[in-house]
Design a protein around this motif. Structure first.
Motif, short mmCIF file in Angstrom:
data_model
loop_
_atom_site.label_atom_id
_atom_site.label_comp_id
_atom_site.label_asym_id
_atom_site.label_seq_id
_atom_site.Cartn_x
_atom_site.Cartn_y
_atom_site.Cartn_z
N ASP A 37 2.30 14.36 -8.38
CA ASP A 37 3.18 15.87 -8.18
C ASP A 37 1.73 16.66 -7.17
O ASP A 37 2.16 17.73 -7.08
CB ASP A 37 3.27 16.95 -9.32
N VAL A 38 1.87 15.57 -6.10
CA VAL A 38 0.76 16.28 -5.19
C VAL A 38 1.34 16.19 -3.65
O VAL A 38 2.50 14.97 -3.52
CB VAL A 38 -0.75 14.93 -5.22
N ASP A 39 0.68 16.35 -2.84
CA ASP A 39 1.24 15.76 -1.52
C ASP A 39 0.71 15.31 -0.80
O ASP A 39 0.29 13.78 -1.48
CB ASP A 39 0.85 17.35 -0.38
N PHE A 52 0.83 -1.05 0.02
CA PHE A 52 0.04 -0.10 0.01
C PHE A 52 0.47 0.97 -0.15
O PHE A 52 0.97 2.11 -0.83
CB PHE A 52 -1.13 -0.23 0.63
N GLY A 53 1.87 1.81 1.11
CA GLY A 53 2.42 2.30 0.75
C GLY A 53 3.75 2.66 -0.16
O GLY A 53 3.57 3.84 -0.54
N VAL A 54 4.12 1.58 -0.26
CA VAL A 54 5.07 1.85 -1.64
C VAL A 54 4.26 2.31 -2.64
O VAL A 54 4.74 3.56 -3.39
CB VAL A 54 5.56 0.28 -1.85
N ILE A 55 2.74 1.54 -3.17
CA ILE A 55 2.48 2.43 -4.05
C ILE A 55 2.27 3.81 -4.35
O ILE A 55 1.70 4.39 -5.08
CB ILE A 55 1.21 1.52 -4.50
N LEU A 56 1.82 4.17 -2.91
CA LEU A 56 1.16 5.23 -2.79
C LEU A 56 2.25 6.14 -3.23
O LEU A 56 1.92 7.63 -3.54
CB LEU A 56 0.56 5.90 -1.06
N THR A 57 3.56 6.10 -2.76
CA THR A 57 4.86 6.97 -2.85
C THR A 57 5.02 7.39 -3.99
O THR A 57 4.94 8.46 -4.47
CB THR A 57 6.06 6.14 -2.16
N GLN A 58 4.63 6.66 -4.99
CA GLN A 58 4.99 6.27 -6.80
C GLN A 58 3.31 7.15 -7.07
O GLN A 58 3.79 8.34 -8.92
CB GLN A 58 5.04 5.86 -7.09
N ILE A 59 2.55 6.77 -6.59
CA ILE A 59 1.14 7.96 -7.14
C ILE A 59 1.65 9.56 -6.91
O ILE A 59 1.46 10.75 -7.43
CB ILE A 59 -0.12 7.62 -6.52
N GLN A 60 2.02 9.84 -5.60
CA GLN A 60 2.37 11.44 -5.16
C GLN A 60 3.57 11.71 -5.89
O GLN A 60 3.56 12.91 -6.49
CB GLN A 60 2.72 11.18 -3.11
#
Length: 192
Positions: free
Chosen positions: A157-159, A145-153
């Motif tokens: 280019d969002v916070d 979950f967290g790994v995927i969210l880092t790349q979405i962020q």
């Protein structure tokens, strides 16, 4: 152009904060795994976190694809002393820290754990290396979950708070493409 197919591992059914603990994935939904395996590009390179829930999911969907060695830097967030504890218990123990960690992700970290910015730096570095080493290819990255969210962020280019608003289900695919001029985001949390 390098396309990333970010796959979240199979479910663990844990009702606690699961980061670096090596819990197995429930891979009994053979139909969902079959749909996922069929959906992914057949010529892709597969890599996963070294935690068994991701590594075993990668094995289940690998098919005839080339497999790279597991990579520890694709692990989930290190929750430190929060690991394997229910959220309500953590919140009751230190509501201010808990709120700060999830509501304003950045430099706040759980005791003996890592901050969101540390997770993001760790994952960005390994993804950059994977892209450089596999330029022009499709990469299936089976992670957390967290790994995927880092790349979405990163790609949007969002916070971090906005990145956290995205749902990432088990056995879902998020598609991100690295172009010469930046990033392109396709489907997020797609369930084939």
């Amino acid at each position: 152009m390098t396309r990333l197919h970010l796959v979240r591992h199979g479910p663990t059914h844990a009702k606690t904060m699961v980061g670096w603990s090596d819990l197995p994935a429930d891979l009994s939904d053979h139909a969902a795994i079959g749909r996922l395996e069929t959906h992914l590009p057949s010529n892709a390179v597969v890599i996963s976190s070294d935690l068994s829930r991701a590594a075993d999911t990668a094995s289940a969907i690998q098919g005839t694809r080339q497999r790279l060695p597991h990579h520890a830097d694709l692990r989930e967030i290190n929750f430190g002393t929060w690991e394997l504890r229910p959220f309500a218990e953590i919140e009751a123990e230190d509501p201010e820290l808990c709120f700060a960690y999830w509501d304003n992700p950045g430099d706040v970290r759980p005791p003996d754990g890592e901050s969101w910015n540390e997770v993001r730096a760790r994952v960005d570095a390994v993804v950059d290396t994977l892209i450089a080493d596999n330029s022009g290819r499709d990469l299936v990255v089976v992670a957390h979950f967290g790994v995927i969210l880092t790349q979405i962020q990163r790609a949007l280019d969002v916070d971090a708070q906005e990145a956290f608003s995205h749902r990432i289900d088990n056995l879902s695919v998020t598609e991100i493409t690295r172009l010469e001029a930046g990033w392109s985001v396709g489907r997020i949390n797609h369930r084939p």
